[in-house]
Design an enzyme around this catalytic site. Sequence first.
Site, PDB file in Angstrom:
ATOM      1  N   GLY A 157       0.830  -1.187   0.000  1.00 21.98           N
ATOM      2  CA  GLY A 157       0.000   0.000   0.000  1.00 21.98           C
ATOM      3  C   GLY A 157       0.868   1.242   0.000  1.00 21.98           C
ATOM      4  O   GLY A 157       2.067   1.194   0.290  1.00 21.98           O
ATOM      5  N   CYS A 158       0.257   2.382  -0.346  1.00 21.77           N
ATOM      6  CA  CYS A 158       1.022   3.631  -0.453  1.00 21.77           C
ATOM      7  C   CYS A 158       1.517   4.110   0.911  1.00 21.77           C
ATOM      8  O   CYS A 158       2.703   4.402   1.088  1.00 21.77           O
ATOM      9  CB  CYS A 158       0.188   4.701  -1.155  1.00 21.77           C
ATOM     10  SG  CYS A 158      -1.506   4.854  -0.551  1.00 21.77           S
TER      11      CYS A 158
END
Length: 354
Positions: free
Chosen positions: A155-156
């Site tokens: 995920g970012c």
Amino acid sequence: MATHSDTRIKVGIVGGTGYTGVELLRLLSQHPQVELVAITSRKEDGVPVSDMYPNLRGHVDLKFSTPENANLEQCDVVFFATPHGVAMSQVERLLEAGARVIDLAADFRLQDTDVFQKWYKMEHSCPDILSQSAYGLPELLRDKIAQAKVIGNPGCYPTTVLLGLAPLLEGGKALVDTQHLIADCKSGVSGAGKGASVPNLFAEASDNFKAYGVSGHRHHPEIVEQLQRLAGGPVGLTFVPHLVPMIRGMFSTIYARIKPEAMDTDFQALYEQRYAQETFVDVLPAGTLPETRSVRASNQLRISVQRPGNGDQLIILVVQDNLVKGASGQAVQNMNILFGLPEQTGLNHVAILP
């Protein structure tokens, strides 16, 4: 899997109409060793990609096709830029055909299937494949990624927090209090995807700054799982994401209390040495503060190490483009590792200013 300079990697993208999908297309269309074979979308079947994304006119001449007609089994690697749950429903078929899979959703990020079910409200349909997959953060797990057939792209938010904290936790002896870590993170609206929603309307998001997911966010267990692997034991993390009125960009401010026995550590030198050989992690000079615009549209992540008053509080500032190093750029970086290419291949884009 090794490749050679005269070999083209056949690439398919499942779910190419969202922001991460078009970012994959932008990057892969300029990759010197990639042949784009297929891009899927049921809704846009038959529509030229450049009609939807005019920035790709002259660079991508594919049309969207349904997954059934895309011949994905003929690809060397298939990227999934889809909602959670899609990749795991198709991965077995693709592996049997000899393809590699890189999933930009969460299907292969969490090894604990009970935690996955709790946060994503679905059972994991292929736990055997999950157990053999690699978490795709190259700077931490490069060797495992190189041997994997399935990669769960991080995920970012986790990318910024994990790279921000890794030098403090690695090596079996944490330099900071691992039970009281704080990650105060901000992202632009593109992180929420392309789907229409009231909170992301211009009138709602512009001239506004708000926290969300304070009581719990899907990226929290992902970050903790990887921090615990780094630290070799339990970790306590307070993670608060925020939405800021910009399109691209992510800024994570991480707070960690230095242990008494580590007070003499030169943390600037520690970070510089840890990331000295990492093309896409830039440790800024002492006293420098990062800005999100310094990484816009690039695969670069920049880190600043701050220690106010030379006290026991360490502040780590991390910026990245959430759609590039935080998603599609990192996915291409993982592909390069899989096929034995230099990691920067097709990713040497300079950030755009202003």
